[in-house]
Design a protein around this motif. Structure first.
Motif, PDB file in Angstrom:
ATOM      1  N   PRO A 125      42.169  17.878  59.660  1.00 36.30           N
ATOM      2  CA  PRO A 125      42.980  17.629  58.508  1.00 36.30           C
ATOM      3  C   PRO A 125      42.202  16.507  57.299  1.00 36.30           C
ATOM      4  N   ASP A 126      42.534  16.934  56.299  1.00 37.96           N
ATOM      5  CA  ASP A 126      41.842  15.971  55.234  1.00 37.96           C
ATOM      6  C   ASP A 126      41.797  14.505  55.404  1.00 37.96           C
ATOM      7  N   SER A 127      43.104  14.001  56.027  1.00 36.56           N
ATOM      8  CA  SER A 127      43.118  12.565  56.109  1.00 36.56           C
ATOM      9  C   SER A 127      41.979  12.026  57.059  1.00 36.56           C
ATOM     10  N   ILE A 128      41.401  12.824  57.817  1.00 33.21           N
ATOM     11  CA  ILE A 128      40.223  12.410  58.913  1.00 33.21           C
ATOM     12  C   ILE A 128      38.808  12.489  57.990  1.00 33.21           C
ATOM     13  N   PRO A 129      38.174  11.436  57.785  1.00 29.64           N
ATOM     14  CA  PRO A 129      36.976  11.439  56.956  1.00 29.64           C
ATOM     15  C   PRO A 129      35.875  12.188  58.001  1.00 29.64           C
ATOM     16  N   ASP A 130      34.738  12.361  57.284  1.00 25.82           N
ATOM     17  CA  ASP A 130      33.543  13.239  58.286  1.00 25.82           C
ATOM     18  C   ASP A 130      33.092  12.266  59.047  1.00 25.82           C
ATOM     19  N   ASP A 131      32.815  10.995  59.044  1.00 23.92           N
ATOM     20  CA  ASP A 131      32.097  10.136  59.911  1.00 23.92           C
ATOM     21  C   ASP A 131      33.104  10.049  61.181  1.00 23.92           C
ATOM     22  N   VAL A 132      34.526   9.968  60.899  1.00 24.67           N
ATOM     23  CA  VAL A 132      35.328  10.196  62.235  1.00 24.67           C
ATOM     24  C   VAL A 132      35.328  11.109  62.780  1.00 24.67           C
ATOM     25  N   ALA A 133      35.715  12.338  62.166  1.00 26.96           N
ATOM     26  CA  ALA A 133      35.392  13.696  62.673  1.00 26.96           C
ATOM     27  C   ALA A 133      34.393  14.124  63.546  1.00 26.96           C
ATOM     28  N   ALA A 134      33.226  13.578  63.008  1.00 25.53           N
ATOM     29  CA  ALA A 134      31.830  13.854  63.807  1.00 25.53           C
ATOM     30  C   ALA A 134      32.116  13.313  65.206  1.00 25.53           C
TER      31      ALA A 134
END
Length: 323
Positions: free
Chosen positions: A108-117
């Protein structure tokens, strides 16, 4: 495309190379992903050294997870290009990677790339191990290497469940931050007697479960901290030394020692449990209730510096590679 490869196993900083390679094409049930970011996990570094449960087929790519944009679909894939997803594969330290469609988790858009990685390896392992620990609300769980990225997740998951935690460290520079995350008690194994302190903290009862990533003397001492019927779950051997086991202790306290490997856990649990864990982890990260801090980010051409930083003691957060 630019990708990280190694042609022999050994010390990561010495053998990993940035290489030009043809753009890969997805096969049946596969997708190609334009990688945004990928973390450097201990399992990645062990794989490069041929010390992991999965053995590399040389020459091999490196990196097991990341986040990126789906940009090509193989036969049989029912999804749209342009989807941002967390994924697992061998070779995520690259501009592009191929992944099986089942390994993708739309983000989801609410999770930034650095966290999603970092969505898969540490959060799934921590969530699953806290569940498997069997520690009830109000009970005691001990974790070694509490200052690691994984340890911080375990502390946060335990706090949400009302589980009290004891964490071991070798330096005191992160103690305040760990307490702020919810760690109940911290023990410096360099300056304190671990079994004696745990006995004091738990009024002699010991802990229900130990999650150990260190092995060696720390794990041997941690085993003595278990109460009757307790369990030690081993998920790493950072010291590269095996623990010694006191047979009498095992017998008369009825203790259990077992290993945990996320790959096998994902295979043995049913699909509904996997989906529930994925949903819970995504929701916790999206809400901001669970934090995944970043210590530094590096481009692929600084791979030697990146893996050396990732192996450095005293980090607060994860090291990311960003193509």
């Amino acid at each position: 495309m630019k990708t990280i490869l190694f042609e022999q196993t050994g010390k990561p900083a010495d053998i990993l190379r940035l290489t030009d390679a043809p753009l890969p094409e997805p096969g049946p049930n596969e997708v190609r992903i334009k990688v945004i970011a990928s973390p450097i996990n201990p399992s990645d570094l062990m794989f490069v050294q041929n010390l992991y449960g999965i053995r590399p087929t040389l020459p091999s790519g490196a990196g097991f997870e990341g986040v990126g944009i789906v940009d090509a679909l193989g036969e049989g894939v029912q999804m749209q290009t342009g989807t941002r997803a967390s994924f697992t594969a061998v070779g995520t330290w690259s501009e592009y990677a191929i992944a099986h469609q089942r390994s993708l988790i739309p983000i989801p858009d609410s999770i930034p790339d650095d966290v999603a990685a970092q969505l898969f390896v540490n959060p799934f392992t921590a969530y699953a191990m806290v569940q498997d620990s069997g520690v009830p609300e109000g009970g005691w769980l001990m974790l070694t290497a509490a200052g690691s990225a994984f340890g911080k997740l375990v502390i946060q998951f335990c706090q949400m469940r009302g589980i009290r935690t004891i964490g071991t460290v070798r330096r005191n520079d992160l103690n305040d931050e760990l307490k702020a995350l919810g760690l109940t008690e911290v023990i410096n194994v360099e300056t304190e007697n671990l079994p004696a302190r745990v006995k004091q903290i738990t009024d002699g009862a010991g802990v229900t479960c130990v999650l150990d990533a260190v092995g060696g003397q720390t794990a041997s001492d941690a085993l003595k901290c278990l109460g009757r019927g307790g369990t030690m779950i081993i998920y790493g051997v950072l010291s590269l030394d095996d623990p010694s086991v006191n047979a009498g202790l095992m017998i008369f306290r009825e203790l259990t020692i077992k290993g945990f490997w996320l790959t096998d856990w994902m295979r043995r649990v049913d699909s509904q449990i996997r989906q529930d864990v994925a949903k819970n982890v995504v929701n916790l990260l999206a809400s901001g209730k669970i934090q995944l801090p970043i210590d530094a980010s590096y481009p692929l051409d600084q791979i030697a510096e990146a893996v050396e930083h990732a192996d450095r003691p005293g980090r607060w957060g994860k090291i990311l590679l960003k193509p």
